[in-house]
Design a protein around this motif. Sequence first.
Motif, PDB file in Angstrom:
ATOM      1  N   SER A  49       0.730  -1.244   0.003  1.00  0.00           N
ATOM      2  CA  SER A  49       0.008   0.051  -0.058  1.00  0.00           C
ATOM      3  C   SER A  49       0.630   1.069   0.064  1.00  0.00           C
ATOM      4  O   SER A  49       0.296   2.433  -0.125  1.00  0.00           O
ATOM      5  CB  SER A  49      -0.921  -0.196   1.097  1.00  0.00           C
ATOM      6  OG  SER A  49      -1.901  -1.171   1.085  1.00  0.00           O
ATOM      7  N   VAL A  50       2.090   1.017   0.066  1.00  0.00           N
ATOM      8  CA  VAL A  50       2.966   2.250   0.154  1.00  0.00           C
ATOM      9  C   VAL A  50       4.230   1.932  -0.626  1.00  0.00           C
ATOM     10  O   VAL A  50       4.556   0.732  -0.867  1.00  0.00           O
ATOM     11  CB  VAL A  50       3.378   2.655   1.459  1.00  0.00           C
ATOM     12  CG1 VAL A  50       2.451   3.318   1.938  1.00  0.00           C
ATOM     13  CG2 VAL A  50       4.325   1.642   2.242  1.00  0.00           C
ATOM     14  N   GLU A 102       5.535   2.508  -7.342  1.00  0.00           N
ATOM     15  CA  GLU A 102       4.138   3.286  -7.258  1.00  0.00           C
ATOM     16  C   GLU A 102       3.295   2.313  -6.634  1.00  0.00           C
ATOM     17  O   GLU A 102       3.046   1.283  -6.736  1.00  0.00           O
ATOM     18  CB  GLU A 102       3.632   3.432  -8.832  1.00  0.00           C
ATOM     19  CG  GLU A 102       4.581   4.331  -9.666  1.00  0.00           C
ATOM     20  CD  GLU A 102       3.926   4.378 -11.060  1.00  0.00           C
ATOM     21  OE1 GLU A 102       2.674   4.607 -10.972  1.00  0.00           O
ATOM     22  OE2 GLU A 102       4.597   4.166 -11.992  1.00  0.00           O
ATOM     23  N   SER A 104      -0.283   2.798  -3.302  1.00  0.00           N
ATOM     24  CA  SER A 104      -0.905   3.797  -2.300  1.00  0.00           C
ATOM     25  C   SER A 104      -1.896   2.961  -1.799  1.00  0.00           C
ATOM     26  O   SER A 104      -2.353   1.901  -2.320  1.00  0.00           O
ATOM     27  CB  SER A 104      -1.481   5.026  -3.067  1.00  0.00           C
ATOM     28  OG  SER A 104      -2.492   4.862  -4.098  1.00  0.00           O
ATOM     29  N   LYS A 105      -2.596   3.440  -0.792  1.00  0.00           N
ATOM     30  CA  LYS A 105      -3.917   2.746  -0.118  1.00  0.00           C
ATOM     31  C   LYS A 105      -5.014   2.577  -1.127  1.00  0.00           C
ATOM     32  O   LYS A 105      -5.759   1.699  -1.154  1.00  0.00           O
ATOM     33  CB  LYS A 105      -4.292   3.467   1.299  1.00  0.00           C
ATOM     34  CG  LYS A 105      -3.186   3.337   2.255  1.00  0.00           C
ATOM     35  CD  LYS A 105      -3.776   3.507   3.709  1.00  0.00           C
ATOM     36  CE  LYS A 105      -2.732   3.828   4.743  1.00  0.00           C
ATOM     37  NZ  LYS A 105      -3.181   4.092   5.947  1.00  0.00           N
TER      38      LYS A 105
END
Length: 314
Positions: A49-50, A102, A104-105
Amino acid sequence: MTVMADRQGERKATLLQTYREELVERIGQAINFDGSVQPLHGLHLYRHSVPLERVYSVVDPSVCVVAQGSKEFLLGESRYRYDPFHYLLSTVDLPNIGQVLEASKERPFLSLRLSLDPGLVSSVMLEAGYAPSRKPVGVRAIDVSLLDSNLLEATVRLTRLLGSPSEASVLLPLITREIVYRLLMGEQGVRLRHLATLGEGSSPIARAVERLRQDFDRPLRVEQLAREIGMSVSGFHQHFKAVTALSPLQFQKRLRLQEARRLMLSEDLDAASAAYRVGYQDASHFNREYKSLFGVPPMRDMQRLREATKVSAD
């Protein structure tokens, strides 16, 4: 004719996008936490998620496909970046550096890795009318290529097996075989044929890699190793680096340092004990080489990794 070609192009683009969306959905359903799982034999799924800091590991022969996000592998001085439009193929056990770029949540990094058995590759090659080369081939063992519609569609069908163990027991070998065939017919067919040669043990570089992996904690005598595999020292260096992007000494050093890092983190060894376990006789020499690879001295690196693990657990 132009209108028809345009329509066919639009339909193909729509189909590819549909496949990519399904791949995201199926991997996302199969792994709903950050980390990795192996739901089927040889199939590994990843979710983050990161973006991640560099991860040091040894990757086995496999094909890697990203559903969402992007990742980069560093090998020697070369960088290999792949995303939903590209796949990565590796044909030798390689000490490498990987980094999720790349994620993200809202849009986590999602990918899969399918291990490739050299025996299976050889079998598919023979059915397709190819014979493994008996000559030493200086083919780099890793590269990135465009993910075409046939390979993407086969990969999606592979993920459809995730929710059906009974179907997986029958169809997994068949779809894996198709994926090998698609790879063989694609841009990296020569590289995949090289894997079959390595797997047979007929390649001197394959024997050298296996020897280095087994005896990484022992002193490296390049002249003796070259003699054992039937190559001159200069020829051995040239072919080994062509395949792995590393010299034999660099290859061994990466294996040693990555194993030392694992020992300190998982078995709570101090730097001196870990250094001795992986073949270093001089602790200060170990500390210098460790810092050169990982950017910080061993103890500071362990403190950073343990703090990151604690934060992740919380």
